[in-house]
Design a protein around this motif. Sequence first.
Motif, PDB file in Angstrom:
ATOM      1  N   ARG A  32       1.034  -1.029   0.039  1.00  0.00           N
ATOM      2  CA  ARG A  32      -0.646   0.312   0.039  1.00  0.00           C
ATOM      3  C   ARG A  32       0.959   1.154  -0.091  1.00  0.00           C
ATOM      4  N   LEU A  33       1.609   1.339   1.080  1.00  0.00           N
ATOM      5  CA  LEU A  33       2.887   2.228   1.502  1.00  0.00           C
ATOM      6  C   LEU A  33       3.706   2.172  -0.645  1.00  0.00           C
ATOM      7  N   ILE A  34       4.131   1.430  -0.952  1.00  0.00           N
ATOM      8  CA  ILE A  34       4.626   1.952  -2.451  1.00  0.00           C
ATOM      9  C   ILE A  34       3.788   2.351  -3.298  1.00  0.00           C
ATOM     10  N   ARG A  35       2.498   1.784  -3.948  1.00  0.00           N
ATOM     11  CA  ARG A  35       1.303   2.133  -4.627  1.00  0.00           C
ATOM     12  C   ARG A  35       1.073   3.323  -4.432  1.00  0.00           C
ATOM     13  N   CYS A  36       1.351   4.321  -2.579  1.00  0.00           N
ATOM     14  CA  CYS A  36       0.540   5.537  -2.949  1.00  0.00           C
ATOM     15  C   CYS A  36       2.327   6.363  -2.905  1.00  0.00           C
ATOM     16  N   TYR A  37       3.144   6.113  -3.315  1.00  0.00           N
ATOM     17  CA  TYR A  37       4.385   6.644  -3.394  1.00  0.00           C
ATOM     18  C   TYR A  37       4.426   6.145  -5.401  1.00  0.00           C
ATOM     19  N   ARG A  38       4.389   5.121  -5.513  1.00  0.00           N
ATOM     20  CA  ARG A  38       3.884   5.596  -7.248  1.00  0.00           C
ATOM     21  C   ARG A  38       3.290   6.387  -7.754  1.00  0.00           C
ATOM     22  N   THR A  39       2.139   6.565  -6.709  1.00  0.00           N
ATOM     23  CA  THR A  39       1.008   7.618  -8.028  1.00  0.00           C
ATOM     24  C   THR A  39       1.028   9.516  -7.653  1.00  0.00           C
ATOM     25  N   GLY A  40       1.874   9.437  -6.766  1.00  0.00           N
ATOM     26  CA  GLY A  40       2.461  10.623  -5.820  1.00  0.00           C
ATOM     27  C   GLY A  40       1.691  10.995  -5.443  1.00  0.00           C
ATOM     28  N   HIS A  41       1.545  10.121  -4.266  1.00  0.00           N
ATOM     29  CA  HIS A  41       0.602  10.698  -2.704  1.00  0.00           C
ATOM     30  C   HIS A  41       1.941  10.517  -1.701  1.00  0.00           C
ATOM     31  N   LYS A  42       1.441  10.829  -0.587  1.00  0.00           N
ATOM     32  CA  LYS A  42       1.856  11.349   0.296  1.00  0.00           C
ATOM     33  C   LYS A  42       1.411  10.729   1.835  1.00  0.00           C
ATOM     34  N   ILE A  43       2.585   9.827   3.014  1.00  0.00           N
ATOM     35  CA  ILE A  43       2.556   9.274   3.875  1.00  0.00           C
ATOM     36  C   ILE A  43       1.848  10.404   4.944  1.00  0.00           C
ATOM     37  N   MET A  44       1.188  10.364   5.983  1.00  0.00           N
ATOM     38  CA  MET A  44       0.957  11.027   6.935  1.00  0.00           C
ATOM     39  C   MET A  44       1.023  10.173   8.114  1.00  0.00           C
ATOM     40  N   VAL A  45       1.657  10.539   9.446  1.00  0.00           N
ATOM     41  CA  VAL A  45       1.518   9.709  10.771  1.00  0.00           C
ATOM     42  C   VAL A  45       0.993  10.250  11.990  1.00  0.00           C
ATOM     43  N   CYS A  46      -0.262   9.815  12.772  1.00  0.00           N
ATOM     44  CA  CYS A  46      -0.106  10.806  14.344  1.00  0.00           C
ATOM     45  C   CYS A  46      -0.191   9.169  15.828  1.00  0.00           C
ATOM     46  N   GLY A  47       0.709   9.679  16.265  1.00  0.00           N
ATOM     47  CA  GLY A  47      -0.025   9.259  17.648  1.00  0.00           C
ATOM     48  C   GLY A  47       0.560  10.255  18.681  1.00  0.00           C
ATOM     49  N   ASN A  48       0.675  10.008  19.773  1.00  0.00           N
ATOM     50  CA  ASN A  48       0.384  10.404  20.882  1.00  0.00           C
ATOM     51  C   ASN A  48       2.174  10.144  22.308  1.00  0.00           C
ATOM     52  N   GLY A  49       2.977  10.930  22.673  1.00  0.00           N
ATOM     53  CA  GLY A  49       3.392  10.942  23.081  1.00  0.00           C
ATOM     54  C   GLY A  49       4.864   9.557  22.992  1.00  0.00           C
ATOM     55  N   GLY A  50       4.620   8.717  23.373  1.00  0.00           N
ATOM     56  CA  GLY A  50       5.515   7.928  22.258  1.00  0.00           C
ATOM     57  C   GLY A  50       5.718   7.746  21.210  1.00  0.00           C
ATOM     58  N   SER A  51       3.964   7.466  21.360  1.00  0.00           N
ATOM     59  CA  SER A  51       4.199   7.024  19.488  1.00  0.00           C
ATOM     60  C   SER A  51       4.164   8.809  18.976  1.00  0.00           C
ATOM     61  N   ALA A  52       3.829   9.508  19.300  1.00  0.00           N
ATOM     62  CA  ALA A  52       4.180  10.702  18.905  1.00  0.00           C
ATOM     63  C   ALA A  52       5.648  11.009  18.127  1.00  0.00           C
ATOM     64  N   ALA A  53       6.678  10.615  18.923  1.00  0.00           N
ATOM     65  CA  ALA A  53       8.446  10.133  19.017  1.00  0.00           C
ATOM     66  C   ALA A  53       8.188   9.653  17.698  1.00  0.00           C
ATOM     67  N   ASP A  54       7.432   8.519  18.009  1.00  0.00           N
ATOM     68  CA  ASP A  54       7.563   6.568  16.768  1.00  0.00           C
ATOM     69  C   ASP A  54       6.917   7.684  15.549  1.00  0.00           C
ATOM     70  N   ALA A  55       6.065   8.329  15.260  1.00  0.00           N
ATOM     71  CA  ALA A  55       5.512   9.334  14.124  1.00  0.00           C
ATOM     72  C   ALA A  55       6.821   9.969  13.496  1.00  0.00           C
TER      73      ALA A  55
END
Length: 215
Positions: A32-55
């Motif tokens: 899915r991520l590869i398809r996203c980039y092949r079609t000229g799109h982007k990825i967004m990431v979200c989370g809180n606390g430690g998950s924010a650091a992971d984002a």
Amino acid sequence: MKEQAEARIKELVTRYPSLSSLEESLRESAERLIRCYRTGHKIMVCGNGGSAADALHIVGELMKAFVCKRAITEEWQEKFAKLPDGAYMSRNLQMALPAISLVSETGLLTAYANDVAPDMNFAQQVFGQGNEGDVLIAISTSGNSKNVLYAAEVAKAKSITVIALTGHDGGKLKEYADILLNVPEKETFKIQELHLPVYHALCLAVEAEFYGGAD
């Protein structure tokens, strides 16, 4: 998916046998991520606390070289050659995989929390910046973080793929996930310990697909 990208998923489940139940979901996530980039799109990431650091960590691995060289293309070198500092740019810029961390917009996050609704801070960004064909990586160890859930709901309304990175049962977030990556742990710190190799493997797989060279 190229052999090198596939190998990154295989390597992960070999090193972390407890994640073997997620192998198909990991492969689907990478595709899915590869398809996203092949079609000229982007990825967004979200989370809180430690998950924010992971984002933030995920965006860092995608927007610059991780393990593969990402020299800019000849086309870009020709464009930069016309600029006063073009040679320096050509030497130091790298090809990027477009990714946005929704946790880093401090002004917007605090204004929204103060003026509107704090649990809609990620949802507003997905609504404002997300487009059909994009991917949202929604991180929540419990799977029940309100602001992450609202972001995933908005993503679904906008036909944005949702990859949920959670703990063992997925929480409420699994209801909005196109792909659920629920690592088999219940305690927050143990979940986070497994989240890192999971998203590293995905970033490595995507990078290998585009910048890994011939198989």
